[in-house]
Design a protein around this motif. Structure first.
Motif, PDB file in Angstrom:
ATOM      1  N   ARG A   1      50.122  36.897  47.240  1.00 48.81           N
ATOM      2  CA  ARG A   1      50.319  37.886  46.181  1.00 48.81           C
ATOM      3  C   ARG A   1      50.780  37.244  44.890  1.00 48.81           C
ATOM      4  O   ARG A   1      50.466  37.709  43.795  1.00 48.81           O
ATOM      5  N   VAL A   2      51.556  36.145  45.012  1.00 50.18           N
ATOM      6  CA  VAL A   2      52.025  35.455  43.815  1.00 50.18           C
ATOM      7  C   VAL A   2      50.904  34.635  43.185  1.00 50.18           C
ATOM      8  O   VAL A   2      50.694  34.660  41.970  1.00 50.18           O
ATOM      9  N   LEU A   3      50.164  33.888  44.005  1.00 55.71           N
ATOM     10  CA  LEU A   3      49.121  33.004  43.473  1.00 55.71           C
ATOM     11  C   LEU A   3      47.861  33.782  43.104  1.00 55.71           C
ATOM     12  O   LEU A   3      47.375  33.691  41.980  1.00 55.71           O
ATOM     13  N   LEU A   4      47.328  34.534  44.055  1.00 59.12           N
ATOM     14  CA  LEU A   4      46.101  35.292  43.810  1.00 59.12           C
ATOM     15  C   LEU A   4      46.483  36.747  43.593  1.00 59.12           C
ATOM     16  O   LEU A   4      46.326  37.601  44.455  1.00 59.12           O
ATOM     17  N   GLN A   5      47.001  37.014  42.403  1.00 60.42           N
ATOM     18  CA  GLN A   5      47.494  38.354  42.105  1.00 60.42           C
ATOM     19  C   GLN A   5      46.343  39.360  42.063  1.00 60.42           C
ATOM     20  O   GLN A   5      45.228  39.025  41.650  1.00 60.42           O
ATOM     21  N   PRO A   6      46.604  40.593  42.491  1.00 63.18           N
ATOM     22  CA  PRO A   6      45.551  41.618  42.422  1.00 63.18           C
ATOM     23  C   PRO A   6      45.069  41.814  40.990  1.00 63.18           C
ATOM     24  O   PRO A   6      45.857  41.761  40.044  1.00 63.18           O
ATOM     25  N   LEU A   7      43.780  42.027  40.828  1.00 64.36           N
ATOM     26  CA  LEU A   7      43.226  42.265  39.508  1.00 64.36           C
ATOM     27  C   LEU A   7      43.584  43.663  39.039  1.00 64.36           C
ATOM     28  O   LEU A   7      43.739  44.587  39.851  1.00 64.36           O
ATOM     29  N   PRO A   8      43.714  43.868  37.736  1.00 60.30           N
ATOM     30  CA  PRO A   8      44.015  45.219  37.246  1.00 60.30           C
ATOM     31  C   PRO A   8      42.841  46.150  37.508  1.00 60.30           C
ATOM     32  O   PRO A   8      41.674  45.771  37.383  1.00 60.30           O
ATOM     33  N   ALA A   9      43.142  47.381  37.872  1.00 60.67           N
ATOM     34  CA  ALA A   9      42.076  48.352  38.129  1.00 60.67           C
ATOM     35  C   ALA A   9      41.360  48.755  36.845  1.00 60.67           C
ATOM     36  O   ALA A   9      40.165  49.066  36.860  1.00 60.67           O
ATOM     37  N   HIS A  10      42.083  48.729  35.718  1.00 59.39           N
ATOM     38  CA  HIS A  10      41.510  49.099  34.425  1.00 59.39           C
ATOM     39  C   HIS A  10      41.944  48.071  33.388  1.00 59.39           C
ATOM     40  O   HIS A  10      43.089  47.617  33.388  1.00 59.39           O
ATOM     41  N   ALA A  11      41.023  47.737  32.494  1.00 63.53           N
ATOM     42  CA  ALA A  11      41.319  46.851  31.371  1.00 63.53           C
ATOM     43  C   ALA A  11      40.428  47.278  30.219  1.00 63.53           C
ATOM     44  O   ALA A  11      39.233  46.994  30.213  1.00 63.53           O
ATOM     45  N   GLY A  12      40.992  48.007  29.250  1.00 66.97           N
ATOM     46  CA  GLY A  12      40.167  48.532  28.187  1.00 66.97           C
ATOM     47  C   GLY A  12      39.108  49.457  28.764  1.00 66.97           C
ATOM     48  O   GLY A  12      39.407  50.364  29.552  1.00 66.97           O
ATOM     49  N   PRO A  13      37.826  49.250  28.430  1.00 67.88           N
ATOM     50  CA  PRO A  13      36.755  50.097  28.957  1.00 67.88           C
ATOM     51  C   PRO A  13      36.245  49.630  30.322  1.00 67.88           C
ATOM     52  O   PRO A  13      35.229  50.139  30.801  1.00 67.88           O
ATOM     53  N   LEU A  14      36.919  48.684  30.934  1.00 71.10           N
ATOM     54  CA  LEU A  14      36.428  48.089  32.172  1.00 71.10           C
ATOM     55  C   LEU A  14      37.164  48.640  33.382  1.00 71.10           C
ATOM     56  O   LEU A  14      38.379  48.896  33.335  1.00 71.10           O
ATOM     57  N   ARG A  15      36.419  48.798  34.472  1.00 65.97           N
ATOM     58  CA  ARG A  15      37.010  49.066  35.783  1.00 65.97           C
ATOM     59  C   ARG A  15      36.739  47.843  36.642  1.00 65.97           C
ATOM     60  O   ARG A  15      35.591  47.382  36.752  1.00 65.97           O
TER      61      ARG A  15
ATOM     62  N   GLY B   1      40.446  27.909  48.639  1.00 69.81           N
ATOM     63  CA  GLY B   1      40.058  27.324  47.380  1.00 69.81           C
ATOM     64  C   GLY B   1      39.395  28.284  46.418  1.00 69.81           C
ATOM     65  O   GLY B   1      39.189  27.940  45.253  1.00 69.81           O
ATOM     66  N   ASP B   2      39.021  29.486  46.855  1.00 67.92           N
ATOM     67  CA  ASP B   2      38.399  30.449  45.953  1.00 67.92           C
ATOM     68  C   ASP B   2      39.481  31.191  45.170  1.00 67.92           C
ATOM     69  O   ASP B   2      40.558  31.497  45.706  1.00 67.92           O
ATOM     70  N   LEU B   3      39.186  31.505  43.927  1.00 73.07           N
ATOM     71  CA  LEU B   3      40.211  32.111  43.082  1.00 73.07           C
ATOM     72  C   LEU B   3      39.570  33.007  42.033  1.00 73.07           C
ATOM     73  O   LEU B   3      38.391  32.852  41.685  1.00 73.07           O
ATOM     74  N   TYR B   4      40.366  33.952  41.533  1.00 71.66           N
ATOM     75  CA  TYR B   4      39.972  34.754  40.377  1.00 71.66           C
ATOM     76  C   TYR B   4      41.232  35.218  39.677  1.00 71.66           C
ATOM     77  O   TYR B   4      42.319  35.295  40.261  1.00 71.66           O
ATOM     78  N   ALA B   5      41.092  35.536  38.399  1.00 71.48           N
ATOM     79  CA  ALA B   5      42.226  35.998  37.601  1.00 71.48           C
ATOM     80  C   ALA B   5      41.690  36.694  36.359  1.00 71.48           C
ATOM     81  O   ALA B   5      40.534  36.497  35.961  1.00 71.48           O
ATOM     82  N   ALA B   6      42.547  37.531  35.747  1.00 70.28           N
ATOM     83  CA  ALA B   6      42.175  38.263  34.539  1.00 70.28           C
ATOM     84  C   ALA B   6      43.349  38.269  33.584  1.00 70.28           C
ATOM     85  O   ALA B   6      44.515  38.153  33.992  1.00 70.28           O
ATOM     86  N   ALA B   7      43.042  38.393  32.289  1.00 73.07           N
ATOM     87  CA  ALA B   7      44.086  38.434  31.265  1.00 73.07           C
ATOM     88  C   ALA B   7      43.579  39.224  30.069  1.00 73.07           C
ATOM     89  O   ALA B   7      42.388  39.178  29.738  1.00 73.07           O
ATOM     90  N   ARG B   8      44.483  39.957  29.419  1.00 73.52           N
ATOM     91  CA  ARG B   8      44.159  40.657  28.182  1.00 73.52           C
ATOM     92  C   ARG B   8      44.533  39.782  26.991  1.00 73.52           C
ATOM     93  O   ARG B   8      45.514  39.034  27.031  1.00 73.52           O
ATOM     94  N   THR B   9      43.746  39.880  25.929  1.00 66.34           N
ATOM     95  CA  THR B   9      44.009  39.077  24.740  1.00 66.34           C
ATOM     96  C   THR B   9      44.494  39.975  23.604  1.00 66.34           C
ATOM     97  O   THR B   9      44.335  41.201  23.639  1.00 66.34           O
ATOM     98  N   ALA B  10      45.027  39.329  22.569  1.00 65.39           N
ATOM     99  CA  ALA B  10      45.519  40.081  21.413  1.00 65.39           C
ATOM    100  C   ALA B  10      44.384  40.653  20.580  1.00 65.39           C
ATOM    101  O   ALA B  10      44.609  41.560  19.772  1.00 65.39           O
ATOM    102  N   HIS B  11      43.177  40.120  20.734  1.00 67.31           N
ATOM    103  CA  HIS B  11      42.053  40.648  19.942  1.00 67.31           C
ATOM    104  C   HIS B  11      41.217  41.636  20.757  1.00 67.31           C
ATOM    105  O   HIS B  11      40.016  41.753  20.569  1.00 67.31           O
ATOM    106  N   HIS B  12      41.855  42.335  21.678  1.00 66.06           N
ATOM    107  CA  HIS B  12      41.266  43.464  22.400  1.00 66.06           C
ATOM    108  C   HIS B  12      40.026  43.055  23.181  1.00 66.06           C
ATOM    109  O   HIS B  12      38.924  43.569  22.970  1.00 66.06           O
TER     110      HIS B  12
END
Length: 382
Positions: A131-145, A161-172
């Motif tokens: 849960r710490v390393l491979l954190q759950p992805l957000p269900a919503h991010a802007g117009p994205l599900r 070895g498989d991984l994924y991650a998401a992040a929001r930026t300041a430029h939307h």
């Protein structure tokens, strides 16, 4: 303290996942007792009572096993009394042997319970680490599900070895990473944590995808090589394939950089569109010194209603017992109308059915649906 003691006693007594199985040793004790009493004098079925605690130990706790052993001993004593042979050496030896076997069965239960408790603690730590390393992805991010799926190759493993991650930026916009670190074992998990940490630390503040790619490559190479002697620098084989994506809220496109990773797929209605980049760069950490100008950003249409699939080679290279690869591109369009979470549930069930629940490699999939263009920000400076 009293409540905790009661819970410990209750767990000690609990007969495990199949309490109905207690009928088997109980029926055995009753049947052996009745038949032995009614049988001719030269037939002795009493030694069969030892099977009662021996069977109980397979599915019950220590206290249940002890009670079943005590019932077996009581039945043996009752048989000897009814048959008038209670004082014979043979019966006394049988009773003593039954007591010893019951005690051994109880000891086995206690040892097994402690091992299971230790294993449970280890699994809890592994789940917390995941849960710490491979954190759950957000269900919503802007117009994205968004939805993510990770299936480890080993049933008891929580992270590979498989991984994924998401992040929001300041430029939307929303930035995503999906990757596959080479190798297996603790070294691979360490490199996975390194890459995820580098992405989370920089994805929201790096101005462009090329800058983010340079940062990830430099961080990965530095950490995996900084303590190695110069003579071993050229022999390091730590690397990760990856795809970096940037999805703006107010423009129906997706920007990506591919670093030796399988191309993402867009499901548009019944059409499947591979996002094959013109330039596929070397994997992250593969070697060499790369600059911002060395990374080419590809831009593809990503319209409202489209579904974007990111995946690792553990999905497309999954084989069944006949050696046939999983037909990912054939199956995925069947679920294009589903929500990302529902699509991944269908995909997981179908993939595991194809390989008969035995994957040779970890598998990860991220599903992203653009629902609509997000409203313009009220404060453009944010």
């Amino acid at each position: 303290m009293a409540l905790r003691a009661w819970l410990d006693v209750r767990r000690f007594w609990q007969p495990g996942p199949a309490p109905a199985l207690l009928v088997i040793p109980l029926a055995l004790i009753v049947t052996v007792s009745v038949v032995d009493v009614l049988a001719p004098p030269h037939i002795h079925l009493g030694p069969l009572l030892v099977a009662a605690p021996a069977i109980t130990v397979a599915f019950a706790g220590p206290l249940t096993t002890a009670v079943m052993g005590a019932l077996a001993v009581a039945a043996q004593v009752l048989i000897s009394v009814l048959r008038g042979v209670a004082g014979t050496a043979n019966i006394q030896a049988q009773i003593a042997a039954l007591i010893v076997v019951s005690a051994v069965c109880v000891t086995v239960c206690v040892v097994r319970g402690r091992r299971e408790e230790q294993l449970h603690q280890v699994r809890s730590v592994a789940e917390a680490a995941q849960r710490v390393l491979l954190q759950p992805l957000p269900a919503h991010a802007g117009p994205l599900r968004i939805a993510g799926l990770y299936i480890p190759a080993e049933e008891e493993a929580e992270l590979g070895g498989d991984l994924y991650a998401a992040a929001r930026t300041a430029h939307h916009s929303t930035r995503l990473l999906i990757g596959d670190v080479r190798g297996s074992g603790l070294g691979t998990i360490s490199n996975t944590a390194l890459l995820l940490g580098a992405f989370r630390a920089a994805a929201h503040r790096q101005a462009t995808l090329p800058r983010l790619a340079v940062h990830l490559d430099a961080a990965f190479r530095w950490d995996t090589r900084q303590w190695r002697p110069p003579t071993e620098q050229d022999t390091v084989e730590d690397f990760a394939t990856a795809v970096l994506l940037d999805i703006p809220d107010h423009e129906p496109v997706v920007h990506l950089i591919s670093c030796g990773h399988p191309p993402p797929l867009i499901l548009r209605g019944n059409r499947l569109i591979p996002l094959v980049a013109e330039a596929s760069h070397l994997p992250i950490g593969f070697g060499g010194t790369f600059g911002i100008a060395d990374y080419t950003v590809q831009t593809f249409p990503f319209e409202p209603g489209d579904l974007l699939l990111l995946y690792t080679d553990g999905v497309i290279e999954a084989r069944n017992t006949d050696g046939r690869f999983y037909p990912f591109t054939d199956r995925a369009p069947q679920w294009t109308t589903d929500d990302p979470d529902e699509l991944l549930r269908h995909l997981q069930a179908d993939l595991l059915a194809h390989v008969h629940a035995h994957l040779d490699d970890d598998a990860a999939v991220v599903a992203i649906r653009r629902t609509a263009s997000a409203p313009p920000p009220s404060n453009p400076a944010l």
